[in-house]
Design a protein around this motif. Structure first.
Motif, PDB file in Angstrom:
ATOM      1  N   VAL A   1       0.871  -1.162   0.000  1.00 16.02           N
ATOM      2  CA  VAL A   1       0.000   0.000   0.000  1.00 16.02           C
ATOM      3  C   VAL A   1       0.911   1.215   0.000  1.00 16.02           C
ATOM      4  CG1 VAL A   1      -1.705   1.278   1.345  1.00 16.02           C
ATOM      5  CG2 VAL A   1      -1.836  -1.189   1.247  1.00 16.02           C
ATOM      6  N   LEU A   2       0.549   2.251  -0.732  1.00 22.05           N
ATOM      7  CA  LEU A   2       1.336   3.481  -0.769  1.00 22.05           C
ATOM      8  C   LEU A   2       0.720   4.497   0.181  1.00 22.05           C
ATOM      9  CD1 LEU A   2       1.749   3.715  -4.628  1.00 22.05           C
ATOM     10  CD2 LEU A   2       3.286   2.650  -2.998  1.00 22.05           C
ATOM     11  N   VAL A   3       1.539   5.092   1.054  1.00 18.36           N
ATOM     12  CA  VAL A   3       1.056   6.086   2.005  1.00 18.36           C
ATOM     13  C   VAL A   3       1.835   7.377   1.837  1.00 18.36           C
ATOM     14  CG1 VAL A   3       0.184   4.459   3.709  1.00 18.36           C
ATOM     15  CG2 VAL A   3       2.559   5.157   3.823  1.00 18.36           C
ATOM     16  N   ASN A   4       1.133   8.494   1.986  1.00 15.63           N
ATOM     17  CA  ASN A   4       1.723   9.816   1.840  1.00 15.63           C
ATOM     18  C   ASN A   4       1.767  10.460   3.221  1.00 15.63           C
ATOM     19  OD1 ASN A   4       2.669  12.219   0.874  1.00 15.63           O
ATOM     20  ND2 ASN A   4       0.852  12.709  -0.311  1.00 15.63           N
TER      21      ASN A   4
ATOM     22  N   GLU B   1       4.375   8.604 -10.505  1.00 17.87           N
ATOM     23  CA  GLU B   1       4.015   7.192 -10.547  1.00 17.87           C
ATOM     24  C   GLU B   1       2.696   6.934  -9.822  1.00 17.87           C
ATOM     25  OE1 GLU B   1       8.353   5.036 -10.972  1.00 17.87           O
ATOM     26  OE2 GLU B   1       7.609   5.476  -8.962  1.00 17.87           O
ATOM     27  N   VAL B   2       2.469   7.607  -8.712  1.00 18.18           N
ATOM     28  CA  VAL B   2       1.205   7.456  -7.986  1.00 18.18           C
ATOM     29  C   VAL B   2       0.059   8.000  -8.832  1.00 18.18           C
ATOM     30  CG1 VAL B   2      -0.077   8.148  -5.922  1.00 18.18           C
ATOM     31  CG2 VAL B   2       2.323   7.500  -5.733  1.00 18.18           C
ATOM     32  N   ASP B   3       0.277   9.136  -9.486  1.00 15.12           N
ATOM     33  CA  ASP B   3      -0.748   9.698 -10.366  1.00 15.12           C
ATOM     34  C   ASP B   3      -1.058   8.746 -11.518  1.00 15.12           C
ATOM     35  OD1 ASP B   3      -0.915  11.947  -8.783  1.00 15.12           O
ATOM     36  OD2 ASP B   3       0.409  13.156 -10.070  1.00 15.12           O
TER      37      ASP B   3
ATOM     38  N   VAL C   1      -1.877   7.022 -19.199  1.00 18.25           N
ATOM     39  CA  VAL C   1      -0.616   7.230 -18.490  1.00 18.25           C
ATOM     40  C   VAL C   1       0.183   8.272 -19.255  1.00 18.25           C
ATOM     41  CG1 VAL C   1       1.491   6.139 -17.697  1.00 18.25           C
ATOM     42  CG2 VAL C   1      -0.618   4.852 -17.704  1.00 18.25           C
ATOM     43  N   LYS C   2       0.455   9.405 -18.621  1.00 15.42           N
ATOM     44  CA  LYS C   2       1.180  10.471 -19.293  1.00 15.42           C
ATOM     45  C   LYS C   2       2.670  10.377 -19.031  1.00 15.42           C
ATOM     46  CE  LYS C   2      -2.597  13.737 -19.438  1.00 15.42           C
ATOM     47  NZ  LYS C   2      -3.626  12.807 -19.220  1.00 15.42           N
ATOM     48  N   LYS C   3       3.049   9.870 -17.860  1.00 14.75           N
ATOM     49  CA  LYS C   3       4.450   9.742 -17.531  1.00 14.75           C
ATOM     50  C   LYS C   3       4.715   8.341 -17.035  1.00 14.75           C
ATOM     51  CE  LYS C   3       5.527  14.479 -16.586  1.00 14.75           C
ATOM     52  NZ  LYS C   3       6.281  15.410 -15.796  1.00 14.75           N
ATOM     53  N   GLY C   4       5.868   7.865 -17.301  1.00 12.90           N
ATOM     54  CA  GLY C   4       6.272   6.530 -16.895  1.00 12.90           C
ATOM     55  C   GLY C   4       7.255   6.005 -17.908  1.00 12.90           C
TER      56      GLY C   4
ATOM     57  N   TRP D   1       3.788  -2.055 -21.725  1.00 16.87           N
ATOM     58  CA  TRP D   1       4.384  -2.387 -20.447  1.00 16.87           C
ATOM     59  C   TRP D   1       4.939  -1.102 -19.843  1.00 16.87           C
ATOM     60  CZ3 TRP D   1       3.878  -5.397 -24.546  1.00 16.87           C
ATOM     61  CH2 TRP D   1       3.522  -6.727 -24.361  1.00 16.87           C
ATOM     62  N   VAL D   2       4.366  -0.649 -18.713  1.00 24.15           N
ATOM     63  CA  VAL D   2       4.776   0.580 -18.048  1.00 24.15           C
ATOM     64  C   VAL D   2       5.585   0.205 -16.819  1.00 24.15           C
ATOM     65  CG1 VAL D   2       3.988   2.689 -16.930  1.00 24.15           C
ATOM     66  CG2 VAL D   2       2.718   1.774 -18.869  1.00 24.15           C
ATOM     67  N   VAL D   3       6.782   0.746 -16.709  1.00 24.81           N
ATOM     68  CA  VAL D   3       7.677   0.420 -15.607  1.00 24.81           C
ATOM     69  C   VAL D   3       7.487   1.417 -14.476  1.00 24.81           C
ATOM     70  CG1 VAL D   3      10.079   0.177 -14.910  1.00 24.81           C
ATOM     71  CG2 VAL D   3       9.359  -0.572 -17.171  1.00 24.81           C
ATOM     72  N   LEU D   4       7.240   0.894 -13.274  1.00 29.95           N
ATOM     73  CA  LEU D   4       7.199   1.699 -12.062  1.00 29.95           C
ATOM     74  C   LEU D   4       8.546   1.499 -11.377  1.00 29.95           C
ATOM     75  CD1 LEU D   4       3.612   0.740 -10.922  1.00 29.95           C
ATOM     76  CD2 LEU D   4       4.331   2.672 -12.304  1.00 29.95           C
ATOM     77  N   LYS D   5       9.490   2.319 -11.749  1.00 29.84           N
ATOM     78  CA  LYS D   5      10.895   2.116 -11.411  1.00 29.84           C
ATOM     79  C   LYS D   5      11.146   2.033  -9.912  1.00 29.84           C
ATOM     80  CE  LYS D   5      15.419   4.032 -12.503  1.00 29.84           C
ATOM     81  NZ  LYS D   5      16.108   5.123 -13.166  1.00 29.84           N
ATOM     82  N   ASN D   6      10.570   2.948  -9.121  1.00 26.64           N
ATOM     83  CA  ASN D   6      10.848   2.958  -7.686  1.00 26.64           C
ATOM     84  C   ASN D   6      10.269   1.753  -6.960  1.00 26.64           C
ATOM     85  OD1 ASN D   6      12.187   5.311  -8.055  1.00 26.64           O
ATOM     86  ND2 ASN D   6      10.598   6.617  -7.203  1.00 26.64           N
ATOM     87  N   LEU D   7       9.207   1.169  -7.501  1.00 25.92           N
ATOM     88  CA  LEU D   7       8.630  -0.015  -6.883  1.00 25.92           C
ATOM     89  C   LEU D   7       9.279  -1.298  -7.381  1.00 25.92           C
ATOM     90  CD1 LEU D   7       4.816   0.734  -6.878  1.00 25.92           C
ATOM     91  CD2 LEU D   7       6.385   0.784  -4.975  1.00 25.92           C
TER      92      LEU D   7
END
Length: 152
Positions: A54-57, A89-91, A124-127, A138-144
Motif C-alpha cells: 500500500v502506498l502512504v503519503n 508514478e502514484v498519479d 498514463v502520461k508519464k512513466g 508495459w509501463v515500468v514503475l521504477k521505484n517499486l
C-alpha cells in the motif's frame, strides 16, 4: 510529502488501506479486475495491483502511526532508506484505475531488462514504457521495481 511503500499481510491490502484512510492518512491502493473461475461460475474480483503493498503519503516523523492498523507490517527499504515513490508514478496508478485501464499482468522488474522511453498515448502520461505491442504496453514503475502490463 513523499509516498512510502508499506508492506502488509497477504490478502489484506484493501482492508489496511481503508483503515488508514479512516485515520486521515492519504493512501493509494490501486486495484484491477480479474476473472476468477470456480467450479460452478466465473466471477469478476477486484484484486490489488501491487501484492502486499500500500502506498502512504506521510511526513517522515509520522511514519510510525501506520502500525496502529492491524495488517501493516513494515516499510519497504531500498539502500538502507525507506523506499519512496514519485508523485508521477502514484498519479499514473490512480489514472489507470480511474480510466478503467484493463491491466492484464503485474510482474517484477528483472535485472538487465532493456527499457526504452516512448510516448504513451493512453491515460498514463508519464512513466517508463518497456515495450508496446499491438494494443498492449508495459509501463515500468521504477521505484517499486514492478512492470504493469496494460491494454490500450
Amino acid at each position: 510529502m513523499p509516498w512510502y511503500v508499506l508492506i502488509t499481510k497477504p490478502k489484506s491490502e484493501k482492508k489496511v488501506a481503508d483503515r488508514l484512510a479512516n485515520m486521515g492518512i492519504n493512501v493509494c491502493c490501486p486495484t484491477r479486475i480479474e476473472r476468477r473461475q470456480w467450479s460452478d461460475r466465473v466471477k469478476k474480483v477486484e484484486v490489488p495491483l501491487l501484492p502486499s503493498m500500500v502506498l502512504v503519503n506521510l511526513q517522515d516523523r509520522e511514519r510510525s502511526m501506520v502500525f496502529q492498523v492491524p495488517g501493516a507490517l513494515r516499510y519497504l527499504f531500498w539502500l538502507g532508506q525507506p523506499a519512496e515513490v514519485s508523485q508521477e508514478e502514484v498519479d499514473a496508478l490512480k489514472e489507470m484505475k480511474n480510466n478503467q485501464a484493463n491491466i492484464l499482468e503485474v510482474s517484477k522488474l528483472e535485472e538487465g531488462a532493456e527499457i526504452e522511453l516512448e510516448n504513451l498515448g493512453s491515460g498514463v502520461k508519464k512513466g517508463i514504457v518497456k515495450r508496446v505491442s499491438g494494443n498492449q504496453c508495459w509501463v515500468v514503475l521504477k521505484n517499486l521495481g514492478y512492470v504493469v502490463k496494460i491494454r490500450l
